[in-house]
Design an enzyme around this catalytic site. Structure first.
Site, short mmCIF file in Angstrom:
data_model
loop_
_atom_site.label_atom_id
_atom_site.label_comp_id
_atom_site.label_asym_id
_atom_site.label_seq_id
_atom_site.Cartn_x
_atom_site.Cartn_y
_atom_site.Cartn_z
N GLY A 4 0.85 -1.19 0.00
CA GLY A 4 0.00 0.00 0.00
C GLY A 4 0.88 1.23 0.00
N ARG A 15 -8.64 8.80 14.73
CA ARG A 15 -7.92 9.42 13.64
C ARG A 15 -8.78 10.47 12.96
NH1 ARG A 15 -8.17 8.89 8.40
NH2 ARG A 15 -9.25 6.90 8.35
N HIS A 24 -16.61 4.52 11.14
CA HIS A 24 -16.81 5.64 10.23
C HIS A 24 -18.30 5.99 10.16
CE1 HIS A 24 -16.61 8.15 6.72
NE2 HIS A 24 -15.30 8.10 6.74
N GLY A 78 3.88 0.58 2.33
CA GLY A 78 4.77 -0.47 1.83
C GLY A 78 5.43 -0.09 0.51
N ARG A 138 -15.09 11.89 13.49
CA ARG A 138 -15.76 10.65 13.16
C ARG A 138 -16.37 9.92 14.35
NH1 ARG A 138 -11.49 8.42 8.65
NH2 ARG A 138 -12.15 9.93 7.10
#
Lengths: 247, 636, 217
Positions: free
Chosen positions: B42, B435, B266, B45, B330
């Site tokens: 991703g 987050r 979420h 990575g 969130r």
């Protein structure tokens, strides 16, 4: 909801494959097509049979991993969708649904409905990038890109690499995929320094991988989940001539 | 073992510079001799693999998908934050640091969070250079939008496909290095275990998913970039293949697992519509910029949304949080939705959703502007639900999304196992207990591109002189045998229930007891149930096919086996934290108005769990706040 | 790949231009017989005696050969690239029938050209078969050859019916050739599609109607 799936089963690349019929009951219209396959696989497990191998990952239409030929269409009956965004409400009670893997000699079958699309990676490898090392960038707003150019680069960059263009093309041409990446980068000022080299190297690789040539049937742009326009291929051709003459 | 975060000396704004000035360097000729394994392709990575290869290291990069371009970073929609202050709206590195720390409810390290904000601006420069077609103004400069939890506009975006565009940039940079023969890419390879020799990470055991072949790979350092583990809930916004296996195996081999219970729900996903559902599709949070969230004031109102007059609509976020309104963070937005749904105001077929309405935005801005901003999201919504959101409001519902928790890492992103690094979503570093939107792409990219390539040298310099081991080392064969043994055991059960069946059961328990709100009794019950599921799983699971072929069922089973164990630890972690903070909401610790009550006195620490022969031992890394005094996190 | 495709496209476009000229000449046949005979014969004589036209004619032969040969190579290679075919394929849902069958259509056109050349070119230029007479102006009486041929029902049908595959071939061929050669302007492409359709209809109807006209006159 009850349907009959006729699904391509093939043990491995070298094995002989065939369509096998599976009658599946207990489906609902809200299920996605892949969830229906999940459901079938659970039935197969309980019947002590091997599950059907098929590609999928994000299941929201962006990763590009899923993709099978459903009733004679790449990604199923709707234009510009991925297989994962196809729902069973698109089929009727009692339908027979034929499911085949992508067909192209550059996409060998790995197993059942899974094909090897690494040829795409090798095309990207030949220049689908900007040669600049991490840490060498200048201030972002030092490069101005007009909204029009940026938008049209984005249109091309939206490609998800699913391979539907190749799968649906009678020539198994990868022109739409390759053109999308070339145009994305070659439209932007950042892509200019190696624009010609990128184009020549990537198209050479496309040919080396044995993809066919584009005859503009237009099927690819109808099946492309990212709505990439076929004019991208024409644009690539124009840039090719330029690169050959001035590159 | 005592946890040492290795925070560098100096003032907050100098720490990263000071670190770089003092860390050990390796000369280019020696870098060639060092081999690094990167697990995952991703943004973290691929970014790390490409950058490490550019620096001269020999890199092997693994991913379970058929191509590195599929990694789930691809699905991030909304954007990426950076403290560029292009909007001239008072943004700065400090403010971004403060927002992130506050957004995380003061459960992350100041030094890490500051570094995140500090490196955000150069990251945008980097991606622009790599050809990411970010949204632009007519004058050609970059455009911004705002995002939940902040009051400035610092989010950069590429339509609703920011993650895709960033990932494709990283992927192409990765393949540039494949062409240069500095990276060996191993797609369709799943890492099933980590090999530790002399206490240091020295390699991995991997299974070729196309052929079933199990192989050993040796290296001088191993970098895990395997993403989040929210598939533990089964229904989540994650890709079906996302898993926690590599980090879980690393955990069982000695890496501490930090704050596993911090998982973000979420607020804007599409609601579940059937039992067979395999995933919940996320609708970007950016929709909350212009969309207004509401439920009918009347319980169980059966009218269609468009027939409900303004006076009978409850815009509950605007009501409860007037200053942030629909842009509340969130965790708060999700919990508020759950509160309304539980109170009987939910809408849709299963009464499990709330409305997200664009009526006012379309009236104010015009359909064209709304289409320009969110066109692809509206299309996606119509594809999935068959509903045209320009005409009637979307129905949305909370869904498991991001895992803030992950392997404990120090300032260098190294786990408690020397030579084993964890980057991106699979570590616990910058986000604390929650987050902020558009900080995920940021953290994962910065870890991969900027931080790891500047810290791994500090460790590898020592490895140059250390003894070299190859795959013939007995530890490799021991770990390989264990992997084979586990697969054999799984195939031999030959029970009566499918893997998915167990996963559904686990998911229900976790969603019920360890998601948006938790309580002691529920968690204790959950632990019991999870143990029971684990028992049943190993007695009654049925996996057909063999191990020496492509076998998707076996892959799922192996991942689920690890998820079940991880689920238990998540509940344990939620149980020990007797406070409410960020995404972790314990019903016992709330104010009269239902707001979370944090307890800094006793819980200003990162929980870090050690695996000890089937038991989990809690360690605490005390969080020191030198620059910002934790305050009550109010978005009212 | 680009080279081969460009050859097919460029020769195709050249042949498209030729067709316009050819059709305008054929249109003479629609005039009253005496005028038509005189005009038609003097026109064909003028063509035969002009050095420039002779050069163009050679270019035309080469174009046809290149077009056919490279199209055949491309089709062969593309078929190989595709490999195994689908059991079920509904490509009519995503593309036009002619775009999928250009080679098939091309075979008919090639057959037409062979017969057409045997009927006229072989007779008039190579002098194979019966002698061709002259008209009042002393020009070779090509009109007579044409008229005689089109009064034969089988030839009349052959010349008319085979204009249908030609029309389909041209409709896809014209726009495709432009794109192959790099014409990518989006609005232009939409216009191009319309022009291609109009062109294909004019050519196939135009060429196709003349034998009918002559036959029934």
């Amino acid at each position: 909801m009850k349907v009959t799936f006729k699904i391509w089963r093939q043990e491995n690349t070298d094995a002989q494959g065939e369509l096998k019929a599976y009658e599946v009951d207990g489906l609902s219209e809200d299920m996605s097509f892949l969830e229906a396959l999940d459901h079938l696989n659970e039935i197969l497990v309980l019947k002590d049979e091997k599950v059907i191998a098929f590609e999928h990952d994000c299941r929201e239409g962006i990763c590009g991993q899923c993709g099978v030929f459903i009733n004679g269409r790449a990604h199923g009956p709707h234009n510009n969708t991925t297989t994962c965004q196809l729902h069973m409400r698109s089929f009727k009670e009692g339908d027979t649904i034929v499911v085949e893997p992508w067909r192209a000699s550059s996409f060998p079958i790995v197993k059942d409905l899974v094909v090897d699309r690494s040829a795409f990676d090798r095309i990207i490898q030949q220049g689908g990038y900007i040669t600049a090392k991490t840490g060498t960038a200048a201030e972002a707003n030092a490069i101005l890109v007009s909204k029009e150019v940026s938008d049209s680069a984005m249109d091309a960059a939206a490609c998800i690499g699913c391979g539907a263009c190749v799968a649906t093309c009678k020539n198994a041409s990868a022109a739409l995929f390759t053109a999308a990446k070339i145009n994305h980068l070659n439209k932007l000022p950042q892509g200019q320094p190696e624009a010609h080299r990128r184009l020549l190297d990537m198209t050479a690789q496309m040919e080396f991988e044995n993809f066919g040539s584009c005859t503009f049937t237009g099927a690819c742009e109808i099946e492309c989940p990212a709505d990439i326009s076929i004019s991208n291929i024409a644009e690539m051709n124009a840039r090719y001539v330029k690169a050959k003459l001035f590159g | 073992m005592k946890l040492n975060a290795k925070i560098p000396e100096g003032k907050l704004e100098d720490k990263w510079k000071n670190y770089q000035a003092k860390s050990h360097l390796i000369n280019p000729a020696n870098k060639k001799k060092l081999k690094i394994i990167v697990v995952g392709s991703g943004l973290a990575g691929a970014g790390a693999a490409a950058t490490l290869a550019e620096l001269g290291y020999e890199v092997q990069c693994f991913c379970y998908q058929d191509s590195a371009r599929r990694a789930h970073s691809v699905a991030a929609q909304g954007g990426i934050n950076a403290a560029k202050n292009y909007q001239h709206d008072g943004d700065s590195v400090w403010r971004m640091f403060h927002d992130t720390l506050k957004g995380g409810d003061f459960r992350s390290r100041e030094a890490n969070t500051y570094r995140l904000a500090e490196l955000s601006a150069p990251l945008i420069d980097h991606f622009v250079q790599q050809g990411v077609p970010f949204a632009r103004e007519y004058g050609g400069v970059l455009a911004n939008r705002s995002f939940g939890g902040v009051q400035v506009q610092r989010t950069f975006y590429a339509r609703g496909q920011t993650g895709q565009q960033l990932l494709l940039a990283a992927y192409s940079q990765l393949y540039k290095m494949v062409r240069a023969k500095k990276v060996e890419m191993l797609p369709r390879h799943e890492v099933l275990d980590i090999v530790i020799i002399d206490g240091k990470a020295k390699g991995v055991i991997s299974r070729n998913l196309a052929k079933g072949e199990i192989k050993r790979f040796a290296a001088d350092a191993v970098v895990l970039a395997t993403g989040g583990y929210s598939r533990v809930f089964r229904l989540s916004t994650l890709a079906i293949g996302c898993n926690g296996s590599a980090i879980w195996k690393a955990h069982k081999r000695g890496a501490y697992f930090a704050a596993p219970s911090f998982t973000q729900i979420h607020p804007t996903a599409l609601p579940q519509t059937s039992e067979a559902q395999s995933k919940l599709t996320l609708m970007s949070e950016s929709l909350r910029n212009d969309g207004r969230i509401w439920v009918p004031k009347k319980k169980g109102d059966k009218r269609k949304a468009i027939d409900i007059p303004e006076a009978e609509r409850d815009y509950y976020l605007e009501r409860r949080y007037p200053s942030y309104g629909n842009l509340a963070p969130r965790d708060i937005a999700s919990r508020a939705a759950k509160e309304r749904i539980d109170a009987g105001h939910g809408v849709g077929q299963f009464k499990n959703a709330v409305y997200l309405d664009f009526k006012h935005a379309i009236q104010k801005l015009g359909k064209k502007v709304v289409e320009d901003r969110y066109g692809n999201l509206f299309n996606m919504y119509e594809k999935i639900t068959g509903i045209n959101a320009y005409e009637e409001p979307m129905k949305i519902s909370p869904a498991a999304h991001f895992s803030m928790g992950g392997l404990w890492v120090d300032y260098e992103l190294m786990t408690t196992i020397p030579g084993l690094y964890a980057i991106g979503e699979c570590n616990y570093s910058d986000h604390g207990a929650n987050r902020l939107g558009a900080n995920s792409l940021l953290q994962t990219s910065i870890d991969g591109y900027f931080i790891l390539p500047n810290t791994i040298n500090n460790y590898l310099e020592g490895e140059l002189k250390a003894k070299q081991y190859g795959i013939d080392h007995p530890e490799f064969s021991k770990v390989e045998d264990e992997v084979r043994e586990q697969i054999k055991k799984l195939l031999e059960v030959n029970g009566t229930r499918t893997v998915d069946d167990f996963h559904r059961e686990l998911g229900k328990v976790m969603w019920q007891e360890c998601a948006m709100s938790r309580n002691r009794k529920g968690l204790e019950n959950a632990i019991g149930e999870i143990k029971h599921i684990k028992n049943e799983f190993w007695k009654h699971v049925k996996v057909t096919g063999s191990d020496n072929e492509m076998n998707p069922e076996l892959e799922k089973a192996l991942r689920l086996a690890d998820f079940i164990e991880l689920a238990e630890l998540m509940c344990l972690d939620a149980l020990q934290r007797d406070e409410s903070c960020g995404a972790h909401f314990r019903e016992e610790y709330q104010s009269e108005e239902g707001e979370a009550m944090r307890n800094d006195e006793d819980f200003a620490y990162v929980s870090a769990w050690e695996y000890n022969a089937g038991n989990f031992v809690l360690h605490k890394e005390k969080l020191m706040f030198e620059y910002v005094q934790p305050t009550v996190r109010s978005y009212k | 790949m680009f080279f081969r495709k460009s050859i097919v496209a460029a020769t195709g476009l050249f042949l498209c231009i030729f067709l316009i000229v050819h059709l305008s000449a054929n249109a003479i046949l629609l005039l009253p017989e005496t005028t038509a005979r005189e005009l038609y014969n003097s026109y064909s004589t003028a063509l035969r005696e002009n050095l420039f036209i002779t050069l163009i004619a050679y270019l035309l032969y080469i174009s046809i050969i290149l077009h056919v040969v490279y199209a055949a190579i491309i089709t062969f290679r593309n078929t190989k690239s595709k490999g195994e075919k689908y059991k079920v394929n509904h490509n009519n849902k995503n593309s036009t029938w002619m775009s999928q069958n250009m080679g098939f259509l091309g075979v008919f056109i090639l057959l037409f050209i062979v017969v057409h050349l045997a009927n006229f070119w072989a007779k008039i230029k190579l002098g194979i078969g019966e002698d061709v007479g002259v008209d009042v102006n002393g020009n070779v009486d090509v009109y007579e050859v044409t008229s005689f041929l089109f009064h034969n029902m089988y030839f009349m049908l052959f010349y008319s019916v085979l204009m249908i595959p030609l029309g389909f071939h041209l409709y896809h061929g014209l726009k495709s050739a432009f794109m192959t050669l790099g014409f990518y302007h989006k609005k232009g492409l939409r216009l191009l599609a319309k022009i291609s359709l109009a062109y294909a209809i004019i050519m196939s109807v135009g060429f196709g109607i003349i034998p009918l006209f002559v036959y029934f006159k």
